[in-house]
Design a protein around this motif. Structure first.
Motif, PDB file in Angstrom:
ATOM      1  N   VAL A  71       0.836  -1.201   0.000  1.00  0.00           N
ATOM      2  CA  VAL A  71       0.000   0.000   0.000  1.00  0.00           C
ATOM      3  C   VAL A  71       0.871   1.251   0.000  1.00  0.00           C
ATOM      4  O   VAL A  71       0.594   2.212  -0.742  1.00  0.00           O
ATOM      5  CB  VAL A  71      -0.960  -0.010   1.209  1.00  0.00           C
ATOM      6  CG1 VAL A  71      -1.613   1.339   1.412  1.00  0.00           C
ATOM      7  CG2 VAL A  71      -2.019  -1.088   1.038  1.00  0.00           C
ATOM      8  N   ASP A  72       1.937   1.259   0.782  1.00  0.00           N
ATOM      9  CA  ASP A  72       2.847   2.410   0.801  1.00  0.00           C
ATOM     10  C   ASP A  72       3.501   2.626  -0.558  1.00  0.00           C
ATOM     11  O   ASP A  72       3.664   3.762  -1.012  1.00  0.00           O
ATOM     12  CB  ASP A  72       3.914   2.237   1.877  1.00  0.00           C
ATOM     13  CG  ASP A  72       3.351   2.366   3.281  1.00  0.00           C
ATOM     14  OD1 ASP A  72       2.221   2.888   3.424  1.00  0.00           O
ATOM     15  OD2 ASP A  72       4.044   1.931   4.234  1.00  0.00           O
ATOM     16  N   ARG A  73       3.877   1.520  -1.220  1.00  0.00           N
ATOM     17  CA  ARG A  73       4.492   1.628  -2.547  1.00  0.00           C
ATOM     18  C   ARG A  73       3.504   2.211  -3.557  1.00  0.00           C
ATOM     19  O   ARG A  73       3.858   3.080  -4.355  1.00  0.00           O
ATOM     20  CB  ARG A  73       4.971   0.245  -2.977  1.00  0.00           C
ATOM     21  CG  ARG A  73       6.105   0.252  -3.925  1.00  0.00           C
ATOM     22  CD  ARG A  73       6.720  -1.121  -4.186  1.00  0.00           C
ATOM     23  NE  ARG A  73       5.810  -2.254  -4.111  1.00  0.00           N
ATOM     24  CZ  ARG A  73       5.941  -3.266  -3.271  1.00  0.00           C
ATOM     25  NH1 ARG A  73       6.929  -3.286  -2.407  1.00  0.00           N
ATOM     26  NH2 ARG A  73       5.089  -4.275  -3.281  1.00  0.00           N
ATOM     27  N   VAL A  74       2.251   1.766  -3.502  1.00  0.00           N
ATOM     28  CA  VAL A  74       1.235   2.286  -4.422  1.00  0.00           C
ATOM     29  C   VAL A  74       0.985   3.767  -4.154  1.00  0.00           C
ATOM     30  O   VAL A  74       0.867   4.565  -5.090  1.00  0.00           O
ATOM     31  CB  VAL A  74      -0.067   1.465  -4.307  1.00  0.00           C
ATOM     32  CG1 VAL A  74      -1.221   2.152  -5.014  1.00  0.00           C
ATOM     33  CG2 VAL A  74       0.133   0.070  -4.864  1.00  0.00           C
ATOM     34  N   LYS A  75       0.918   4.144  -2.873  1.00  0.00           N
ATOM     35  CA  LYS A  75       0.733   5.561  -2.534  1.00  0.00           C
ATOM     36  C   LYS A  75       1.888   6.412  -3.042  1.00  0.00           C
ATOM     37  O   LYS A  75       1.680   7.522  -3.550  1.00  0.00           O
ATOM     38  CB  LYS A  75       0.598   5.728  -1.022  1.00  0.00           C
ATOM     39  CG  LYS A  75      -0.742   5.323  -0.483  1.00  0.00           C
ATOM     40  CD  LYS A  75      -0.789   5.560   1.019  1.00  0.00           C
ATOM     41  CE  LYS A  75      -2.106   5.157   1.609  1.00  0.00           C
ATOM     42  NZ  LYS A  75      -2.143   5.376   3.073  1.00  0.00           N
ATOM     43  N   ALA A  76       3.113   5.915  -2.911  1.00  0.00           N
ATOM     44  CA  ALA A  76       4.277   6.662  -3.392  1.00  0.00           C
ATOM     45  C   ALA A  76       4.229   6.806  -4.906  1.00  0.00           C
ATOM     46  O   ALA A  76       4.540   7.884  -5.452  1.00  0.00           O
ATOM     47  CB  ALA A  76       5.571   5.962  -2.966  1.00  0.00           C
ATOM     48  N   LEU A  78       1.505   6.823  -6.786  1.00  0.00           N
ATOM     49  CA  LEU A  78       0.448   7.785  -7.101  1.00  0.00           C
ATOM     50  C   LEU A  78       0.918   9.216  -6.867  1.00  0.00           C
ATOM     51  O   LEU A  78       0.634  10.115  -7.676  1.00  0.00           O
ATOM     52  CB  LEU A  78      -0.797   7.496  -6.259  1.00  0.00           C
ATOM     53  CG  LEU A  78      -1.647   6.317  -6.684  1.00  0.00           C
ATOM     54  CD1 LEU A  78      -2.736   6.055  -5.660  1.00  0.00           C
ATOM     55  CD2 LEU A  78      -2.249   6.561  -8.046  1.00  0.00           C
ATOM     56  N   GLU A  79       1.621   9.428  -5.771  1.00  0.00           N
ATOM     57  CA  GLU A  79       2.124  10.774  -5.478  1.00  0.00           C
ATOM     58  C   GLU A  79       3.143  11.210  -6.530  1.00  0.00           C
ATOM     59  O   GLU A  79       3.168  12.369  -6.939  1.00  0.00           O
ATOM     60  CB  GLU A  79       2.731  10.808  -4.077  1.00  0.00           C
ATOM     61  CG  GLU A  79       3.109  12.185  -3.613  1.00  0.00           C
ATOM     62  CD  GLU A  79       1.927  13.152  -3.616  1.00  0.00           C
ATOM     63  OE1 GLU A  79       2.146  14.332  -3.989  1.00  0.00           O
ATOM     64  OE2 GLU A  79       0.801  12.748  -3.286  1.00  0.00           O
ATOM     65  N   ARG A  82       1.208  12.231  -9.576  1.00  0.00           N
ATOM     66  CA  ARG A  82       0.569  13.537  -9.378  1.00  0.00           C
ATOM     67  C   ARG A  82       1.576  14.669  -9.531  1.00  0.00           C
ATOM     68  O   ARG A  82       1.288  15.695 -10.137  1.00  0.00           O
ATOM     69  CB  ARG A  82      -0.067  13.607  -7.996  1.00  0.00           C
ATOM     70  CG  ARG A  82      -1.353  12.885  -7.898  1.00  0.00           C
ATOM     71  CD  ARG A  82      -2.046  13.213  -6.572  1.00  0.00           C
ATOM     72  NE  ARG A  82      -3.093  12.247  -6.358  1.00  0.00           N
ATOM     73  CZ  ARG A  82      -3.198  11.470  -5.301  1.00  0.00           C
ATOM     74  NH1 ARG A  82      -2.305  11.555  -4.337  1.00  0.00           N
ATOM     75  NH2 ARG A  82      -4.182  10.624  -5.183  1.00  0.00           N
TER      76      ARG A  82
END
Length: 99
Positions: A71-76, A78-79, A82
């Motif tokens: 989940v942290d990897r996916v969030k990174a 996505l950021e 962006r």
């Protein structure tokens, strides 16, 4: 995660076999009419849940760490996407083009 799931299914299958043997040997009561299979299934589920909770504690913790890392990897990612979009948008606005 797959390892945890397979271990949990194994514990359930073991409980199912034990409960099936106990019901047919008369240790546990039989279900009513045609509901005997459902009765055995539910008893096995009720027995396997606390066993899995205690026995698979370390494996569950390992699986949750893997999920958090994913989940942290996916969030990174996505950021990062962006911020790339923001850079392109800011550059086009600086040149006076509509986005």
């Amino acid at each position: 995660m797959l390892r945890y799931t397979l271990m949990r299914l194994g514990i359930f299958a073991g409980c199912f076999v034990v409960v099936w043997g106990a019901v047919y040997s008369g240790v546990f009561p039989r279900g009513f009419g045609d509901s005997n299979f459902l009765w055995i299934l539910l008893l096995a589920l009720v027995l396997s849940a606390p066993i899995s909770w205690v026995v698979l504690r370390k494996e569950r913790d390992r699986a949750s760490v893997q999920i958090v890392e994913r989940v942290d990897r996916v969030k990174a990612n996505l950021e990062a996407n962006r911020s790339q979009e923001d850079v392109v948008d800011d550059a086009s606005r600086a040149q006076g083009r509509p986005s």
